[in-house]
Design an enzyme around this catalytic site. Sequence first.
Site, PDB file in Angstrom:
ATOM      1  N   GLU A  20       0.794  -1.231   0.000  1.00 44.00           N
ATOM      2  CA  GLU A  20       0.000   0.000   0.000  1.00 44.00           C
ATOM      3  C   GLU A  20       0.831   1.289   0.000  1.00 44.00           C
ATOM      4  N   TYR A  68       3.443   1.975   2.048  1.00 38.19           N
ATOM      5  CA  TYR A  68       4.036   2.343   3.342  1.00 38.19           C
ATOM      6  C   TYR A  68       5.549   2.061   3.320  1.00 38.19           C
ATOM      7  N   ARG A 105       2.301  -8.801   4.366  1.00 37.02           N
ATOM      8  CA  ARG A 105       1.394  -8.263   3.327  1.00 37.02           C
ATOM      9  C   ARG A 105       2.255  -7.712   2.211  1.00 37.02           C
ATOM     10  N   HIS A 147      -1.512   3.916  -1.844  1.00 38.73           N
ATOM     11  CA  HIS A 147      -2.601   4.860  -1.557  1.00 38.73           C
ATOM     12  C   HIS A 147      -2.608   6.012  -2.549  1.00 38.73           C
ATOM     13  N   GLN A 199     -18.396   5.063   2.663  1.00 34.87           N
ATOM     14  CA  GLN A 199     -18.905   6.291   3.261  1.00 34.87           C
ATOM     15  C   GLN A 199     -18.736   6.372   4.777  1.00 34.87           C
TER      16      GLN A 199
HETATM   17  P1  FAD Z   1     -36.165   7.202   0.585  1.00 34.30           P
HETATM   18  O1  FAD Z   1     -35.111   6.290   0.137  1.00 34.30           O
HETATM   19  O2  FAD Z   1     -36.580   8.273  -0.340  1.00 34.30           O
HETATM   20  O3  FAD Z   1     -37.417   6.312   0.970  1.00 34.30           O
HETATM   21  C1  FAD Z   1     -38.666   6.854   1.305  1.00 34.30           C
HETATM   22  C2  FAD Z   1     -39.739   5.832   1.001  1.00 34.30           C
HETATM   23  O4  FAD Z   1     -40.966   6.260   1.544  1.00 34.30           O
HETATM   24  C3  FAD Z   1     -39.985   5.637  -0.485  1.00 34.30           C
HETATM   25  O5  FAD Z   1     -39.856   4.272  -0.811  1.00 34.30           O
HETATM   26  C4  FAD Z   1     -41.410   6.129  -0.691  1.00 34.30           C
HETATM   27  O6  FAD Z   1     -42.103   5.403  -1.698  1.00 34.30           O
HETATM   28  C5  FAD Z   1     -42.002   5.898   0.675  1.00 34.30           C
HETATM   29  N1  FAD Z   1     -43.197   6.733   0.971  1.00 34.30           N
HETATM   30  C6  FAD Z   1     -43.299   8.080   0.842  1.00 34.30           C
HETATM   31  N2  FAD Z   1     -44.522   8.481   1.266  1.00 34.30           N
HETATM   32  C7  FAD Z   1     -45.180   7.371   1.684  1.00 34.30           C
HETATM   33  C8  FAD Z   1     -46.489   7.124   2.237  1.00 34.30           C
HETATM   34  N3  FAD Z   1     -47.342   8.103   2.468  1.00 34.30           N
HETATM   35  N4  FAD Z   1     -46.809   5.861   2.537  1.00 34.30           N
HETATM   36  C9  FAD Z   1     -45.952   4.830   2.319  1.00 34.30           C
HETATM   37  N5  FAD Z   1     -44.741   5.012   1.790  1.00 34.30           N
HETATM   38  C10 FAD Z   1     -44.345   6.261   1.497  1.00 34.30           C
HETATM   39  N6  FAD Z   1     -26.871   7.747  -0.732  1.00 34.30           N
HETATM   40  C11 FAD Z   1     -25.716   7.342  -0.274  1.00 34.30           C
HETATM   41  O7  FAD Z   1     -25.496   7.398   0.921  1.00 34.30           O
HETATM   42  N7  FAD Z   1     -24.751   6.846  -1.098  1.00 34.30           N
HETATM   43  C12 FAD Z   1     -24.934   6.751  -2.415  1.00 34.30           C
HETATM   44  O8  FAD Z   1     -24.050   6.297  -3.131  1.00 34.30           O
HETATM   45  C13 FAD Z   1     -26.167   7.171  -2.945  1.00 34.30           C
HETATM   46  N8  FAD Z   1     -26.406   7.107  -4.268  1.00 34.30           N
HETATM   47  C14 FAD Z   1     -27.598   7.508  -4.733  1.00 34.30           C
HETATM   48  C15 FAD Z   1     -27.847   7.434  -6.100  1.00 34.30           C
HETATM   49  C16 FAD Z   1     -29.060   7.820  -6.608  1.00 34.30           C
HETATM   50  C17 FAD Z   1     -29.277   7.746  -8.085  1.00 34.30           C
HETATM   51  C18 FAD Z   1     -30.083   8.282  -5.744  1.00 34.30           C
HETATM   52  C19 FAD Z   1     -31.412   8.690  -6.278  1.00 34.30           C
HETATM   53  C20 FAD Z   1     -29.854   8.379  -4.390  1.00 34.30           C
HETATM   54  C21 FAD Z   1     -28.610   8.004  -3.884  1.00 34.30           C
HETATM   55  N9  FAD Z   1     -28.323   8.101  -2.529  1.00 34.30           N
HETATM   56  C22 FAD Z   1     -27.132   7.677  -2.056  1.00 34.30           C
HETATM   57  C23 FAD Z   1     -29.248   8.736  -1.603  1.00 34.30           C
HETATM   58  C24 FAD Z   1     -29.964   7.718  -0.723  1.00 34.30           C
HETATM   59  O9  FAD Z   1     -30.568   6.730  -1.508  1.00 34.30           O
HETATM   60  C25 FAD Z   1     -30.964   8.458   0.140  1.00 34.30           C
HETATM   61  O10 FAD Z   1     -30.267   9.335   0.984  1.00 34.30           O
HETATM   62  C26 FAD Z   1     -31.768   7.489   0.997  1.00 34.30           C
HETATM   63  O11 FAD Z   1     -32.475   6.594   0.185  1.00 34.30           O
HETATM   64  C27 FAD Z   1     -32.750   8.248   1.877  1.00 34.30           C
HETATM   65  O12 FAD Z   1     -33.449   7.308   2.631  1.00 34.30           O
HETATM   66  P2  FAD Z   1     -34.910   7.553   3.194  1.00 34.30           P
HETATM   67  O13 FAD Z   1     -35.332   6.263   3.752  1.00 34.30           O
HETATM   68  O14 FAD Z   1     -34.901   8.745   4.051  1.00 34.30           O
HETATM   69  O15 FAD Z   1     -35.793   7.935   1.919  1.00 34.30           O
HETATM   70  P1  NAP Z   2     -27.046  17.630  -3.458  1.00 34.94           P
HETATM   71  O1  NAP Z   2     -25.781  16.955  -3.219  1.00 34.94           O
HETATM   72  O2  NAP Z   2     -27.587  18.524  -2.428  1.00 34.94           O
HETATM   73  O3  NAP Z   2     -26.904  18.408  -4.832  1.00 34.94           O
HETATM   74  C1  NAP Z   2     -27.913  19.188  -5.360  1.00 34.94           C
HETATM   75  C2  NAP Z   2     -27.377  20.006  -6.527  1.00 34.94           C
HETATM   76  O4  NAP Z   2     -28.440  20.776  -7.036  1.00 34.94           O
HETATM   77  C3  NAP Z   2     -26.270  20.932  -6.165  1.00 34.94           C
HETATM   78  O5  NAP Z   2     -25.300  20.868  -7.199  1.00 34.94           O
HETATM   79  C4  NAP Z   2     -26.919  22.315  -6.136  1.00 34.94           C
HETATM   80  O6  NAP Z   2     -25.903  23.126  -6.643  1.00 34.94           O
HETATM   81  C5  NAP Z   2     -28.096  22.149  -7.078  1.00 34.94           C
HETATM   82  N1  NAP Z   2     -29.284  22.898  -6.674  1.00 34.94           N
HETATM   83  C6  NAP Z   2     -29.867  22.948  -5.446  1.00 34.94           C
HETATM   84  N2  NAP Z   2     -30.959  23.724  -5.477  1.00 34.94           N
HETATM   85  C7  NAP Z   2     -31.086  24.162  -6.745  1.00 34.94           C
HETATM   86  C8  NAP Z   2     -32.027  25.031  -7.394  1.00 34.94           C
HETATM   87  N3  NAP Z   2     -33.048  25.564  -6.732  1.00 34.94           N
HETATM   88  N4  NAP Z   2     -31.841  25.288  -8.696  1.00 34.94           N
HETATM   89  C9  NAP Z   2     -30.810  24.756  -9.371  1.00 34.94           C
HETATM   90  N5  NAP Z   2     -29.889  23.942  -8.808  1.00 34.94           N
HETATM   91  C10 NAP Z   2     -30.030  23.658  -7.499  1.00 34.94           C
HETATM   92  O7  NAP Z   2     -28.185  16.561  -3.711  1.00 34.94           O
HETATM   93  P2  NAP Z   2     -28.334  15.341  -4.712  1.00 34.94           P
HETATM   94  O8  NAP Z   2     -27.330  15.321  -5.774  1.00 34.94           O
HETATM   95  O9  NAP Z   2     -29.765  15.369  -5.069  1.00 34.94           O
HETATM   96  O10 NAP Z   2     -28.073  14.103  -3.801  1.00 34.94           O
HETATM   97  C11 NAP Z   2     -28.927  13.811  -2.708  1.00 34.94           C
HETATM   98  C12 NAP Z   2     -28.184  13.112  -1.638  1.00 34.94           C
HETATM   99  O11 NAP Z   2     -27.860  11.787  -2.042  1.00 34.94           O
HETATM  100  C13 NAP Z   2     -26.879  13.837  -1.402  1.00 34.94           C
HETATM  101  O12 NAP Z   2     -26.890  14.503  -0.180  1.00 34.94           O
HETATM  102  C14 NAP Z   2     -25.834  12.777  -1.432  1.00 34.94           C
HETATM  103  O13 NAP Z   2     -25.144  12.687  -0.219  1.00 34.94           O
HETATM  104  C15 NAP Z   2     -26.560  11.482  -1.676  1.00 34.94           C
HETATM  105  N6  NAP Z   2     -25.827  10.830  -2.750  1.00 34.94           N
HETATM  106  C16 NAP Z   2     -24.590  10.390  -2.476  1.00 34.94           C
HETATM  107  C17 NAP Z   2     -23.878   9.805  -3.467  1.00 34.94           C
HETATM  108  C18 NAP Z   2     -22.507   9.287  -3.191  1.00 34.94           C
HETATM  109  O14 NAP Z   2     -21.841   8.852  -4.119  1.00 34.94           O
HETATM  110  N7  NAP Z   2     -22.036   9.294  -1.984  1.00 34.94           N
HETATM  111  C19 NAP Z   2     -24.398   9.668  -4.725  1.00 34.94           C
HETATM  112  C20 NAP Z   2     -25.661  10.151  -4.973  1.00 34.94           C
HETATM  113  C21 NAP Z   2     -26.364  10.744  -3.966  1.00 34.94           C
HETATM  114  P3  NAP Z   2     -25.896  24.717  -6.663  1.00 34.94           P
HETATM  115  O15 NAP Z   2     -26.587  25.148  -5.429  1.00 34.94           O
HETATM  116  O16 NAP Z   2     -24.451  25.088  -6.730  1.00 34.94           O
HETATM  117  O17 NAP Z   2     -26.595  25.055  -7.939  1.00 34.94           O
HETATM  118 FE1  SF4 Z   3     -17.703   0.649   4.446  1.00 35.73          FE
HETATM  119 FE2  SF4 Z   3     -20.040  -0.354   5.257  1.00 35.73          FE
HETATM  120 FE3  SF4 Z   3     -19.881   0.989   2.940  1.00 35.73          FE
HETATM  121 FE4  SF4 Z   3     -18.828  -1.461   3.215  1.00 35.73          FE
HETATM  122  S1  SF4 Z   3     -21.000  -0.910   3.316  1.00 35.73           S
HETATM  123  S2  SF4 Z   3     -17.862   0.276   2.277  1.00 35.73           S
HETATM  124  S3  SF4 Z   3     -18.078  -1.370   5.298  1.00 35.73           S
HETATM  125  S4  SF4 Z   3     -19.525   1.815   4.989  1.00 35.73           S
END
Ligand code: FAD
Ligand code: NAP
Ligand code: SF4
Length: 673
Positions: free
Chosen positions: A166, A168, A216, A254, A341
Amino acid sequence: MPAYPHLFQPLDLGFVTLPNRIMMGSMHTGLEEMPDGIERLAAFYAERAAGGAALIVTGGFSPDSAGNLSPHPAEMASAADRDRHKPIPRAVHDAGGRICLQVLHAGRYGKNPRIVAPSAIRSPINPIAPREMTAAEIEATIEAFARSAVLAREAGYDGVEIMGSEGYLITQFLALRTNQRKDEWGGSLENRMRFGVEVVRRTRAAVGRDFIIIYRISALELVEGGQTTEEILAVARAIEAAGATILNTGIGWHEARIPTIAQAVPRGGFAWVTRRLRDAVKLPLVASNRINAPEIGEDIIARGDADMVSLARSMLADAAFANKAKAGDRAGINICIACNQACLDHIFSGQFASCLVNPRAGRETQLAYLPVAKKKSVAVVGGGPAGLSCAAIAAERGHAVTLFEAAGELGGQFNLAKRIPGKQEFAESVAYYADRMRRAGVTLRLGQAAGDAELAKFDEVVLATGIDPRTPAIPGIDHPKVAGYVDVLHGRAKVGKDVVIIGAGGIGFDVALYLLEKGGHSQTDPKAFAAHWGITADAAAPGGLDPKGPEAPHPAHRITMLKRSDGAFGKTLGLSTGWVHRIELARNGVAMIKGVQYRRIDDAGVHITVDGKESCVPADTVILCAGQDPRRDLLAGIEGRGRKAHLIGGAREAGELDAKRAMLEGAQLAAAL
Ligand code: FAD
Ligand code: NAP
Ligand code: SF4
């Protein structure tokens, strides 16, 4: 017939027999440097030993002060360190396991002002420059390694792992990239490997025969000026002759700009590297990196690529991985999704390591899921990560839980995330939590949006209803060429050649990657991965890098990403993974414009002003990735009935929401209900 017969064969090391082929690989947890760290580490490792891992390797401890990785010492260098460590091996032995201490000298990677290296060459990932070691310091450091191993033995450890990979200190001696010495420690391979070989030889002489020494080895360096495979095989032979018991595989420095454990890496994608050591040595070999499911480990051992598999993050995700695999309970294993994460990103930001899919990891002494004193009826609304985590744990504690999910399937946004190249692992979490809820007896109401009247019957109501994607107020936002990310990822929106993405958070980056890499196999096929990143099996290539570089991309779209703020693009992505996404997008020619003011969207594209200058970014399709707002439409009705509801995940706060926070909030609430 056991489900994974090769994984559960014993392994005879001569003086000790390991019960199976699963090693918990070394991970720095951040607890190493904490005042109450030893007690927490003892509980952490004991839980993994009880979970069936045959052998555990601790995070790195330095043999001396200069070798510390972080500014806070984590050492095995004195009698006091030895005595402090004793609870760790004791707890692991009480739980029926075995544990080795990793001895790691960080060399030029250290974040302390005393750092040393074979030559005074600064690492590109460390602002601190090292001082060149004197010959006397080299001798003293070798002695420090051996002494550290003796102290580890006295503390009760079953062995040590000598960290030779890695990037080191030991690796820094091996590679011409970092070793430009003119004395007996530099120049020829024999001279460059002398340091690592002497460390193993003197350690063996100091600890005796019946003590495990894992070495390692840096088996694929992935940096310019790194060792060739021919050199690595020669090192392996010398390490065997010096007295190592086991050869573990290290992949990449790294500072390498090729992913080695991120989601971009296929499962078991580096097992071929371990296989290459087979003809050079007779020692038991350990394969590592992205081995997150028992069938992957089973195949590696059945093919003869390795004799053991090292699981590190997978043991954060599920402490009982080995026992569950032994019982054939694949569905019961909480699979690591390689997001980094809560583990690596935490370490990079000075927090202790936990796990996104298992928030209890690293909180073993703090987050207890105890049986309830009084059983309550609990409604959880929303089956995304927050709701799944809460419902499963609350039911396991003894509550009567009903989960309402409006969609026809569980998972919430994970069902979108799993469509992103490399994020297919998210489907594992959904399947795992669905099964866990079934086992815990949660009543599922799928395809049923909960109403506030119905919720009035429950003792406790948890709103885990997630978010609504934000629609920014830009003139022309209802133009037919505008689509939301949800429709794009579901394949419901037609996407043209020229694409503008509004918003550059995690989802904006993911959508760009989705459009560019759809149909690619680099995240699932090791050969495609190697071609994609420019890795070669040619044994004479320094660092294992293909001189032709990565294969040329053929992007199906011309993408421009826009954002209003001024900071660097990708700043909100993971510390240990964001660079992978940035490299991918740059290779595919994705344009990025910051400091944008949106004027309007029309047939021509998106009209913007940047620094007072107006322009139009041509677009066939405009995709909105502009963040999210909490969905809590049920709250007013519940409160109108004089009731209270618990809000978790996106429903509580959509800003800076991610699944790590969602799952942790679900777990913490469930532990307290
Ligand atoms: P949600 O996942 O939005 O779940 C809410 C649920 O509630 C939904 O299934 C909805 O249908 C249900 N619901 C809403 N209203 C009602 C109702 N009245 N009755 C019954 N059910 C209802 N996060 C990461 O940490 N790492 C990532 O790499 C990552 N990648 C992402 C990539 C994409 C493309 C997207 C879209 C999101 C990603 N996220 C990632 C974000 C992550 O998925 C969200 O932060 C997370 O899912 C939020 O969890 P939650 O349970 O709060 O909400
Ligand atoms: P986000 O990270 O908050 O990004 C939202 C983007 O939209 C920003 O670039 C912001 O940039 C822009 N924005 C916000 N308000 C706006 C407005 N009114 N008009 C135009 N642009 C606007 O949210 P997200 O991409 O939706 O992701 C949601 C969550 O999922 C994130 O918090 C993230 O942690 C999680 N997620 C994580 C991963 C991962 O790989 N770890 C991957 C996907 C999602 P400006 O304000 O500069 O325009
Ligand atoms: Fe790390 Fe857990 Fe994500 Fe695996 S699932 S990479 S152990 S945070």
